[in-house]
Design a protein around this motif. Structure first.
Motif, PDB file in Angstrom:
ATOM      1  N   GLN A   1       0.812  -1.214   0.000  1.00 16.58           N
ATOM      2  CA  GLN A   1       0.000   0.000   0.000  1.00 16.58           C
ATOM      3  C   GLN A   1       0.853   1.275   0.000  1.00 16.58           C
ATOM      4  O   GLN A   1       0.431   2.311   0.495  1.00 16.58           O
ATOM      5  CB  GLN A   1      -0.919   0.005   1.235  1.00 16.58           C
ATOM      6  N   ILE A   2       2.048   1.202  -0.560  1.00 18.53           N
ATOM      7  CA  ILE A   2       2.960   2.344  -0.575  1.00 18.53           C
ATOM      8  C   ILE A   2       2.487   3.344  -1.629  1.00 18.53           C
ATOM      9  O   ILE A   2       2.374   3.003  -2.803  1.00 18.53           O
ATOM     10  CB  ILE A   2       4.395   1.882  -0.885  1.00 18.53           C
ATOM     11  N   SER A   3       2.219   4.578  -1.200  1.00 19.71           N
ATOM     12  CA  SER A   3       1.601   5.550  -2.111  1.00 19.71           C
ATOM     13  C   SER A   3       2.493   6.738  -2.484  1.00 19.71           C
ATOM     14  O   SER A   3       2.265   7.383  -3.507  1.00 19.71           O
ATOM     15  CB  SER A   3       0.297   6.084  -1.503  1.00 19.71           C
ATOM     16  N   GLU A   4       3.507   7.018  -1.680  1.00 26.25           N
ATOM     17  CA  GLU A   4       4.338   8.199  -1.915  1.00 26.25           C
ATOM     18  C   GLU A   4       5.665   7.822  -2.580  1.00 26.25           C
ATOM     19  O   GLU A   4       6.402   6.968  -2.088  1.00 26.25           O
ATOM     20  CB  GLU A   4       4.616   8.925  -0.600  1.00 26.25           C
ATOM     21  N   LEU A   5       5.980   8.495  -3.694  1.00 27.28           N
ATOM     22  CA  LEU A   5       7.225   8.208  -4.399  1.00 27.28           C
ATOM     23  C   LEU A   5       8.465   8.459  -3.550  1.00 27.28           C
ATOM     24  O   LEU A   5       9.460   7.740  -3.660  1.00 27.28           O
ATOM     25  CB  LEU A   5       7.310   9.057  -5.678  1.00 27.28           C
ATOM     26  N   TYR A   6       8.396   9.484  -2.699  1.00 35.95           N
ATOM     27  CA  TYR A   6       9.588   9.827  -1.912  1.00 35.95           C
ATOM     28  C   TYR A   6       9.992   8.718  -0.948  1.00 35.95           C
ATOM     29  O   TYR A   6      11.106   8.722  -0.404  1.00 35.95           O
ATOM     30  CB  TYR A   6       9.392  11.142  -1.164  1.00 35.95           C
ATOM     31  N   GLU A   7       9.130   7.741  -0.716  1.00 36.75           N
ATOM     32  CA  GLU A   7       9.492   6.604   0.133  1.00 36.75           C
ATOM     33  C   GLU A   7      10.688   5.855  -0.457  1.00 36.75           C
ATOM     34  O   GLU A   7      11.501   5.285   0.266  1.00 36.75           O
ATOM     35  CB  GLU A   7       8.301   5.653   0.278  1.00 36.75           C
TER      36      GLU A   7
END
Length: 221
Positions: A143-149
């Motif tokens: 459920q990873i939604s942010e590119l900066y992760e």
């Protein structure tokens, strides 16, 4: 026998080359005999997939699955392996990962492959950065939604293969170029080899983004 992909083969080659150097330059614990090196490197994947795990601490209470090859143990009950599969569970964080790896593997610092696919991770847990030998990381179907992760993975020098497809961030415009630009050491993304064109596009995007940020700072000032 489990198949070994090209990324794994390259890592094996690098490790075996390292093993031919003087012992003072090797990162192998003194307690591990040289003749055991290959058996650890090629040991069966420690498989905890499809176990309905909600926390990593549950692993130490369970016996890992047995595949085509039986799990191999040392005299002190540690597993001879450098890879860990935790896919298809209900995990949402990696609290206690280091403790679990230390408890399971005879050479925990040499963990090079971990499969975390099809869980419920909302982000890329910073604890993965402690796995400095990590070369293959599967995070697809979360459920990873942010590119900066993805920025967190830039400091893993040996990371060669990464999967993130099936996460919301895959739908963000410029996703592939961003990942390739942030983690340039990658050779493969989402099971697709990174091409020269991928790297060229990533460089252009990174340069454009940098200029855009500089212009915005000047405007704000």
């Amino acid at each position: 026998m489990e198949a070994v992909d090209s990324d794994t083969s390259q890592w094996v080659t690098d490790e075996l080359e390292e093993s031919t150097r003087p012992s003072t330059s090797r990162g192998i614990a003194g307690s591990i005999k040289t003749k055991e090196f290959d058996s650890i490197l090629y040991g069966p994947v420690v498989d905890y997939s499809f176990r309905n795990l909600e926390t990593l601490s549950d692993c130490v209470k369970l016996t890992p699955r047995t595949g085509f090859r039986p799990n191999e143990y040392t005299e002190n009950k540690k597993l001879k392996s450098c890879s860990l599969r935790l896919s298809h569970n209900r995990l949402c964080d990696l609290s206690g990962l280091q403790q679990v790896v230390d408890a399971l593997l005879v050479e925990p610092e040499r963990l090079f492959w971990i499969d975390l696919s099809f869980n419920s991770f909302p982000n890329i847990d910073p604890v993965l950065i402690q796995c400095t030998k990590l070369q293959i990381l599967n995070l697809h179907g979360n459920q990873i939604s942010e590119l900066y992760e993805v920025d967190k993975l830039a400091s893993l020098p040996h990371l060669r293969s990464l999967t993130l497809h099936g996460n919301p961030l895959e739908l963000v415009k410029g996703y592939r170029s961003y990942v390739v630009g942030i983690v340039p050491q990658l050779k493969s993304l989402d099971y697709s080899t990174i091409t020269k064109q991928d790297r060229s596009t990533a460089t252009i995007l990174k340069s454009f983004t940098k200029r855009k940020h500089v212009a915005r700072r000047k405007y704000d000032d």
